[in-house]
Scaffold this active site. Structure first.
Site, PDB file in Angstrom:
ATOM      1  N   HIS A 121       0.830  -1.201   0.000  1.00  0.00           N
ATOM      2  CA  HIS A 121       0.000   0.000   0.000  1.00  0.00           C
ATOM      3  C   HIS A 121       0.867   1.255   0.000  1.00  0.00           C
ATOM      4  O   HIS A 121       2.070   1.201   0.275  1.00  0.00           O
ATOM      5  CB  HIS A 121      -0.922   0.016   1.224  1.00  0.00           C
ATOM      6  CG  HIS A 121      -0.194   0.143   2.540  1.00  0.00           C
ATOM      7  ND1 HIS A 121       0.507  -0.903   3.110  1.00  0.00           N
ATOM      8  CD2 HIS A 121      -0.050   1.195   3.389  1.00  0.00           C
ATOM      9  CE1 HIS A 121       1.035  -0.512   4.255  1.00  0.00           C
ATOM     10  NE2 HIS A 121       0.722   0.768   4.447  1.00  0.00           N
ATOM     11  N   ASP A 177       0.598   5.300   1.700  1.00  0.00           N
ATOM     12  CA  ASP A 177      -0.054   5.885   2.869  1.00  0.00           C
ATOM     13  C   ASP A 177      -1.140   6.892   2.484  1.00  0.00           C
ATOM     14  O   ASP A 177      -0.978   7.694   1.550  1.00  0.00           O
ATOM     15  CB  ASP A 177       0.984   6.593   3.750  1.00  0.00           C
ATOM     16  CG  ASP A 177       1.870   5.616   4.499  1.00  0.00           C
ATOM     17  OD1 ASP A 177       1.416   4.491   4.781  1.00  0.00           O
ATOM     18  OD2 ASP A 177       3.027   5.982   4.807  1.00  0.00           O
ATOM     19  N   HIS A 180       4.717   0.153   0.100  1.00  0.00           N
ATOM     20  CA  HIS A 180       5.503  -0.562   1.100  1.00  0.00           C
ATOM     21  C   HIS A 180       4.670  -1.667   1.742  1.00  0.00           C
ATOM     22  O   HIS A 180       3.438  -1.679   1.651  1.00  0.00           O
ATOM     23  CB  HIS A 180       6.075   0.384   2.160  1.00  0.00           C
ATOM     24  CG  HIS A 180       5.042   1.163   2.905  1.00  0.00           C
ATOM     25  ND1 HIS A 180       4.369   2.243   2.373  1.00  0.00           N
ATOM     26  CD2 HIS A 180       4.571   1.029   4.178  1.00  0.00           C
ATOM     27  CE1 HIS A 180       3.522   2.737   3.260  1.00  0.00           C
ATOM     28  NE2 HIS A 180       3.617   2.010   4.366  1.00  0.00           N
ATOM     29  N   ARG A 236       5.845   7.258  13.019  1.00  0.00           N
ATOM     30  CA  ARG A 236       5.845   7.757  11.653  1.00  0.00           C
ATOM     31  C   ARG A 236       5.298   9.172  11.570  1.00  0.00           C
ATOM     32  O   ARG A 236       4.309   9.512  12.223  1.00  0.00           O
ATOM     33  CB  ARG A 236       4.977   6.855  10.765  1.00  0.00           C
ATOM     34  CG  ARG A 236       5.029   7.197   9.280  1.00  0.00           C
ATOM     35  CD  ARG A 236       3.913   6.523   8.520  1.00  0.00           C
ATOM     36  NE  ARG A 236       2.629   7.178   8.754  1.00  0.00           N
ATOM     37  CZ  ARG A 236       1.444   6.657   8.451  1.00  0.00           C
ATOM     38  NH1 ARG A 236       1.384   5.449   7.932  1.00  0.00           N
ATOM     39  NH2 ARG A 236       0.327   7.326   8.693  1.00  0.00           N
TER      40      ARG A 236
END
Length: 307
Positions: free
Chosen positions: A133, A135, A283, A298
């Site tokens: 996917h 983000d 990722h 993150r």
């Protein structure tokens, strides 16, 4: 009896290919890599990923170093930094903020500062990010990039894989490129984040963050390269296609991230940082460490509306 087909013919009939992927390119066509003078850049593969050395992200970044990091991000799509244990949540935020405004995620738990989300996995909550996917593509303006920092890592496992979606587009069969040309797809947060949500709360969040349409193939705003911009977590369907045809085409496009020649795999250590261009890569967080603990934080940098 028909003669046994050659390997290439057999694989081609199965939608596969063998041999070198000629034409893999890290940079836009016609561009060549330029030297880096203020940071040490060590490529991880011929296509994607580089380790950045001779830099301490706990210290302020000069404009000259920022310019080289920015150029390296565009060239390699994901940058890796080791031995950055002095970086705090606030410094993490400030470093990512050099590239633009940061999002405050409405669904994920926060770290020490609002702009940082915390992924804390272990015996009580297993990792579920092991699907290819990009983000927050359910936003009107998805993330430009993400900066992920390892706080605690398992003894073994917990790697993250990244795939170059420009290469994934480049090597699509021509008839598939024709099929998706000009198409848009719908992205929606509901599948991963709406499960188990109170119906009234779900309705409220859907009104606040309605589903959006993005091009199936976006043009990178800095490099001009075409990249596949659909993913299995957030993309629901391709507009204008019958449901079955849309799903079959999406399955084919989702599979492109799984080609190893397009990938780099990063083994985390406590204090490691990865910074990826969310417009250019997908990722996959490998979930092979349960019930060990894996704690990551993150920051996501707001981007532009894909076109």
């Amino acid at each position: 009896m028909a003669p046994y087909p050659t390997l290439q013919a057999l694989l081609s009939g199965r939608g596969l290919a063998a041999g070198p992927r000629r034409g893999l390119r890290r940079l836009p066509e016609g561009e060549e890599s330029q030297p880096y003078e203020r940071i040490t850049v060590t490529p991880c593969t011929a296509l994607i990923g580089a380790q950045i050395s001779d830099i301490d992200l706990a210290e302020p970044i000069t404009p000259e170093v920022f310019a080289e990091l920015d150029r390296a991000l565009l060239e390699f799509k994901v940058l890796f930094f080791r031995d950055q244990s002095r970086v705090t949540g606030a410094r993490h935020r400030d470093f990512a903020g050099m590239w633009g405004e940061l999002e405050v995620h409405p669904f994920l738990p926060q770290g020490d500062v609002a702009e940082i989300v915390r992924f804390e996995k272990g015996a009580r909550e297993a990792g579920v990010e092991n699907v290819w996917h990009a983000d927050v593509t359910w936003r009107e303006k998805p993330a430009l990039g993400s900066v992920l920092r390892a706080i605690e890592v398992p003894e073994a496992g917990g790697d993250t894989c990244f795939a170059d979606m420009a290469a994934a587009y480049d090597f699509l069969p021509e008839h598939v490129k024709t099929q998706i040309r000009g198409r848009v797809a719908v992205h929606d947060f509901t599948l991963p984040f709406g499960i188990g949500m109170d119906p009234d709360k779900l309705k409220e969040m859907q009104e606040k963050y309605p589903a959006v349409e993005h091009p199936v193939v976006r043009i990178h705003p800095r490099t001009g390269r075409r990249t596949l911009f659909v993913n299995a977590i957030f993309t629901t369907h391709i507009v204008g296609l019958p449901e079955e045809e849309s799903e079959e085409l999406l399955k084919l496009l989702f599979q492109q991230a799984s080609v190893p020649e397009y990938q780099v795999r990063f083994k985390w250590e406590a204090g490691s940082i990865a910074f990826w261009d969310n417009r250019a890569v997908q990722h996959y967080a490998v979930s092979d460490y349960f019930p060990q603990r894996r704690v990551m934080e993150r920051a996501a940098i707001l981007g532009d509306r894909p076109r």
